[in-house]
Design an enzyme around this catalytic site. Structure first.
Site, PDB file in Angstrom:
ATOM      1  N   LYS A 204       0.857  -1.189   0.000  1.00 47.88           N
ATOM      2  CA  LYS A 204       0.000   0.000   0.000  1.00 47.88           C
ATOM      3  C   LYS A 204       0.892   1.238   0.000  1.00 47.88           C
ATOM      4  O   LYS A 204       1.535   1.555   0.998  1.00 47.88           O
ATOM      5  CB  LYS A 204      -0.894   0.059   1.238  1.00 47.88           C
ATOM      6  CG  LYS A 204      -1.945   1.166   1.108  1.00 47.88           C
ATOM      7  CD  LYS A 204      -2.405   1.766   2.427  1.00 47.88           C
ATOM      8  CE  LYS A 204      -1.536   2.839   2.971  1.00 47.88           C
ATOM      9  NZ  LYS A 204      -1.450   4.082   2.181  1.00 47.88           N
ATOM     10  N   GLU A 279      10.720   1.191   9.837  1.00 46.93           N
ATOM     11  CA  GLU A 279      11.717   2.200   9.450  1.00 46.93           C
ATOM     12  C   GLU A 279      11.039   3.538   9.683  1.00 46.93           C
ATOM     13  O   GLU A 279      10.191   3.952   8.895  1.00 46.93           O
ATOM     14  CB  GLU A 279      12.095   2.049   7.971  1.00 46.93           C
ATOM     15  CG  GLU A 279      12.740   0.729   7.608  1.00 46.93           C
ATOM     16  CD  GLU A 279      14.213   0.681   8.013  1.00 46.93           C
ATOM     17  OE1 GLU A 279      14.779   1.716   8.378  1.00 46.93           O
ATOM     18  OE2 GLU A 279      14.778  -0.423   7.972  1.00 46.93           O
ATOM     19  N   CYS A 313      14.001  10.964   5.853  1.00 40.51           N
ATOM     20  CA  CYS A 313      14.181  10.497   7.236  1.00 40.51           C
ATOM     21  C   CYS A 313      15.628  10.675   7.675  1.00 40.51           C
ATOM     22  O   CYS A 313      15.899  10.809   8.865  1.00 40.51           O
ATOM     23  CB  CYS A 313      13.781   9.037   7.336  1.00 40.51           C
ATOM     24  SG  CYS A 313      14.657   7.996   6.169  1.00 40.51           S
ATOM     25  N   GLU A 409      11.128  16.340  13.720  1.00 41.69           N
ATOM     26  CA  GLU A 409      11.642  16.269  12.347  1.00 41.69           C
ATOM     27  C   GLU A 409      11.147  17.507  11.608  1.00 41.69           C
ATOM     28  O   GLU A 409       9.932  17.734  11.550  1.00 41.69           O
ATOM     29  CB  GLU A 409      10.997  15.066  11.657  1.00 41.69           C
ATOM     30  CG  GLU A 409      11.838  13.865  11.519  1.00 41.69           C
ATOM     31  CD  GLU A 409      11.127  12.777  10.712  1.00 41.69           C
ATOM     32  OE1 GLU A 409       9.921  12.570  10.882  1.00 41.69           O
ATOM     33  OE2 GLU A 409      11.819  12.137   9.922  1.00 41.69           O
TER      34      GLU A 409
HETATM   35  P1  NAP Z   1       3.130   8.415   7.600  1.00 45.74           P
HETATM   36  O1  NAP Z   1       2.088   9.437   7.727  1.00 45.74           O
HETATM   37  O2  NAP Z   1       3.453   7.585   8.795  1.00 45.74           O
HETATM   38  O3  NAP Z   1       2.674   7.491   6.390  1.00 45.74           O
HETATM   39  C1  NAP Z   1       3.430   6.399   5.964  1.00 45.74           C
HETATM   40  C2  NAP Z   1       2.508   5.369   5.366  1.00 45.74           C
HETATM   41  O4  NAP Z   1       1.602   4.911   6.374  1.00 45.74           O
HETATM   42  C3  NAP Z   1       1.642   5.922   4.241  1.00 45.74           C
HETATM   43  O5  NAP Z   1       1.440   4.912   3.287  1.00 45.74           O
HETATM   44  C4  NAP Z   1       0.347   6.244   4.961  1.00 45.74           C
HETATM   45  O6  NAP Z   1      -0.764   6.274   4.102  1.00 45.74           O
HETATM   46  C5  NAP Z   1       0.266   5.073   5.913  1.00 45.74           C
HETATM   47  N1  NAP Z   1      -0.604   5.284   7.065  1.00 45.74           N
HETATM   48  C6  NAP Z   1      -0.936   6.456   7.658  1.00 45.74           C
HETATM   49  N2  NAP Z   1      -1.769   6.215   8.691  1.00 45.74           N
HETATM   50  C7  NAP Z   1      -1.962   4.873   8.752  1.00 45.74           C
HETATM   51  C8  NAP Z   1      -2.702   4.005   9.608  1.00 45.74           C
HETATM   52  N3  NAP Z   1      -3.423   4.485  10.623  1.00 45.74           N
HETATM   53  N4  NAP Z   1      -2.667   2.673   9.378  1.00 45.74           N
HETATM   54  C9  NAP Z   1      -1.947   2.172   8.357  1.00 45.74           C
HETATM   55  N5  NAP Z   1      -1.211   2.943   7.507  1.00 45.74           N
HETATM   56  C10 NAP Z   1      -1.222   4.272   7.715  1.00 45.74           C
HETATM   57  O7  NAP Z   1       4.511   9.016   7.104  1.00 45.74           O
HETATM   58  P2  NAP Z   1       4.750   9.935   5.830  1.00 45.74           P
HETATM   59  O8  NAP Z   1       4.350  11.307   6.192  1.00 45.74           O
HETATM   60  O9  NAP Z   1       4.179   9.326   4.617  1.00 45.74           O
HETATM   61  O10 NAP Z   1       6.327   9.819   5.666  1.00 45.74           O
HETATM   62  C11 NAP Z   1       7.195  10.598   6.383  1.00 45.74           C
HETATM   63  C12 NAP Z   1       7.743   9.847   7.581  1.00 45.74           C
HETATM   64  O11 NAP Z   1       8.380   8.659   7.139  1.00 45.74           O
HETATM   65  C13 NAP Z   1       8.808  10.640   8.285  1.00 45.74           C
HETATM   66  O12 NAP Z   1       8.671  10.506   9.667  1.00 45.74           O
HETATM   67  C14 NAP Z   1      10.093   9.992   7.793  1.00 45.74           C
HETATM   68  O13 NAP Z   1      11.191  10.166   8.646  1.00 45.74           O
HETATM   69  C15 NAP Z   1       9.678   8.574   7.709  1.00 45.74           C
HETATM   70  N6  NAP Z   1      10.567   7.817   6.814  1.00 45.74           N
HETATM   71  C16 NAP Z   1      11.414   6.908   7.373  1.00 45.74           C
HETATM   72  C17 NAP Z   1      12.302   6.209   6.569  1.00 45.74           C
HETATM   73  C18 NAP Z   1      13.249   5.193   7.153  1.00 45.74           C
HETATM   74  O14 NAP Z   1      13.774   4.401   6.391  1.00 45.74           O
HETATM   75  N7  NAP Z   1      13.493   5.187   8.451  1.00 45.74           N
HETATM   76  C19 NAP Z   1      12.321   6.450   5.186  1.00 45.74           C
HETATM   77  C20 NAP Z   1      11.443   7.385   4.644  1.00 45.74           C
HETATM   78  C21 NAP Z   1      10.560   8.056   5.495  1.00 45.74           C
HETATM   79  P3  NAP Z   1      -1.305   7.680   3.518  1.00 45.74           P
HETATM   80  O15 NAP Z   1      -0.144   8.376   2.923  1.00 45.74           O
HETATM   81  O16 NAP Z   1      -2.285   7.243   2.514  1.00 45.74           O
HETATM   82  O17 NAP Z   1      -1.862   8.433   4.681  1.00 45.74           O
END
Ligand code: NAP
Length: 508
Positions: A204, A279, A313, A409
């Site tokens: 997803k 991650e 990230c 962040e």
């Molecule tokens: P996010 O809001 O946590 O979303 C990540 C994924 O989770 C998206 O596909 C999102 O879908 C989904 N999601 C959101 N709420 C959910 C729920 N309640 N149940 C299941 N899935 C759910 O994060 P983001 O804003 O997309 O990405 C930024 C974050 O990712 C930052 O904190 C960044 O540091 C972190 N990141 C970490 C790494 C690593 O390797 N450590 C790499 C890249 C990014 P929707 O988008 O459809 O809401």
């Protein structure tokens, strides 16, 4: 409605949708066939009555409308992955490796079009987007190599009538939930090891950037990946994501995203004890010691801070500079920052594209405004405007520990600096965060490099280097940045289980 193997499929099959806008034809040119706006379930393209728009963050234009899949079709994807698993795991590893290698090659062949698609839905400059396609393909290449090295073991038994072997087997169908900031690489970093090990997948992607994942599913389809081995579902995050992570078919969940959602996923997965790897977010310190080569440090800082407009990230979040050189480092950094071009990612010399959406701009604005109100100094730039997703770089000095910008962040092109006086103070400040993904340190002193690297509470460190992500190294964090490692030969660990076989051997 078509019925395939007991599953319900609504077949959309619209590869060039009606709303296909001119921007995409301009951006993709001959690559327009990569644009898919249906989900990929059991080897079939599946639409839905309910759809949500995917917008170009540079223009606000709607690029496509992808399905908000009903639960029944998400279930179909799960069943498809479960059904495909026995045959996929039974394939010789060389065949699975061959598929990964072909998929990587196809990505290279089409890197410009895939890059244009990433730029269109994520906003990053085209050159950076093409770089992401190469980086994403490198995981498939790496795991094509690893697929044929999933070794078991034979162990000496304590009895002469026993033989002990350890088989290494695929864990089973996997669910992936990926973020918008690296839509290709965050998928292939999981897809590579999963398919190599013999697992099947339901992915997803993020609501903001599903098109790249769908394009990659299209490539897998073109290359003849068996139906059900790789499925892509889109839709409302909590519902569709929740459906995947609580499914009894799923044996492993791999999530990349925010720490907050990571915690929800771990809780939800507990009920059926699926394996989870997370991650998550970071709050990377970037340490500059007075003995550093400051030009090298600035070069490292630029890439660690401004790649993907700071929406990474592993972005440097907190700059810690030894007091004696803080002024000079700041001057050199600002001089280089002035050369950066903030523009629509399709602009040929763009170095920073738009932030992903207005909420992201609001967050950066809040952090900068708050820091200034609490006494931080604006060294370069200004508080970002609320109504513009193209955000010019900002440099702040005099950051203190009470400021939210120190704790959160930033996810934007903002350098937040403070000074330190001693190595011990630098280490204490660097570790003053709940996160532990990555840290950067700049110093010419080899012993200091070792001492500081050993003392930092993180999963990864760049020493005089601002770009450390690479397929052969284990990527991942500690503390609230999650657990599990992606990339490297360790990247297979999460996708395999050990089975111990004790065989009685009777004398002849
Ligand atoms: P996010 O809001 O946590 O979303 C990540 C994924 O989770 C998206 O596909 C999102 O879908 C989904 N999601 C959101 N709420 C959910 C729920 N309640 N149940 C299941 N899935 C759910 O994060 P983001 O804003 O997309 O990405 C930024 C974050 O990712 C930052 O904190 C960044 O540091 C972190 N990141 C970490 C790494 C690593 O390797 N450590 C790499 C890249 C990014 P929707 O988008 O459809 O809401």
């Amino acid at each position: 409605m078509a019925v395939a193997g007991g599953m319900r499929f609504r077949v959309g099959g619209n590869r060039a949708p009606r709303w296909y806008p001119s921007i995409m034809s301009d951006a993709l040119g001959p690559g327009r066939d990569l644009l898919r706006s249906d989900c990929y379930v059991g080897g079939i393209w599946v639409g839905a009555d309910e759809r949500f728009p995917v917008e170009d963050p540079s223009t606000g234009e709607v690029l496509a409308r992808v399905p908000d899949l009903p639960d029944a079709v998400v279930d179909d994807a799960l069943v498809a992955a479960a059904r495909a698993f026995p045959a996929w795991r039974a394939r010789p590893a060389h065949e699975r490796a061959g598929f990964l290698a072909r998929m990587a090659a196809r990505m290279h062949d089409r890197e410009r079009e895939l890059g244009a698609l990433i730029t269109a839905e994520n906003g990053k400059p085209l050159a950076e987007a093409v770089g992401e396609v190469r980086y994403a393909a490198s995981f498939l290449e790496w795991f094509a190599g690893e697929a044929v090295r999933v070794y078991g073991e034979t162990l000496p038994a304590t009895r002469s009538d026993q033989r002990i072997t350890v088989l290494r087997e695929p864990v089973g169908p996997c669910a992936f939930i990926t973020p918008w900031n690296f839509p290709a690489a965050m998928l292939t970093r999981k897809l590579g090891p999963a398919l190599a090990a013999g697992c099947t997948v339901v992915a997803k992607p993020a609501e903001a950037t599903p098109l790249t994942t769908l394009a990659l599913a299209g490539i897998a389809d073109e290359l003849g990946l068996p139906a059900g081995v790789f499925n892509v579902v889109t839709g409302e995050a909590a519902r569709v994501g929740g459906h995947l992570i609580t499914s009894r078919w799923i044996r492993k969940i791999s999530f990349t995203g925010s720490t907050e959602v990571g915690r929800l996923i771990q809780r939800a997965a507990a009920d059926h004890l699926a394996r989870v790897s997370l991650e998550l977010g970071g709050n990377a310190p970037f340490l500059v010691f007075a003995d550093a080569d400051l030009d090298r440090a600035v070069a490292a800082a630029l890439i660690a801070k401004f790649r993907n407009a700071g929406q990474s990230c592993v972005a440097a979040n907190r700059f810690l500079v030894e007091g004696r050189v803080a002024g000079l480092f700041g001057e050199k950094l600002v001089a280089e920052i002035k050369k950066l071009v903030v523009a629509d990612g399709r602009t040929p010399n763009a170095s920073i594209g738009p932030l992903i959406n207005r909420d992201a701009v609001a967050k950066v604005r809040r952090l900068v405004e708050d820091a200034v109100a609490r006494g931080a100094r604006l060294v370069h730039g200004a508080v970002p405007a609320a109504d513009h997703q193209l955000v010019e770089p900002v440099v702040l000095a005099g950051i203190t520990s009470d400021m939210p910008i120190w704790r959160e962040e930033i996810f934007g092109p903002v350098v937040a600096m403070r000074t330190f006086a001693t190595e011990a103070e630098a280490i204490a400040l660097a570790n003053d965060t709940e996160y532990g993904l990555v840290a950067y340190l700049c110093s010419r002193d080899a012993s200091r490099q070792v001492r500081v690297a050993e003392a930092l509470e993180v999963g990864m460190i760049g020493v005089n280097e601002g770009l450390i992500s690479t397929a052969q190294a284990p990527f991942g964090g500690v503390k609230q940045s999650g657990y599990g490692r992606e990339g490297s030969h360790h990247g297979l660990d999460d996708y395999t289980v050990y089975k111990y076989v004790n065989t009685r051997v009777e004398p002849a």
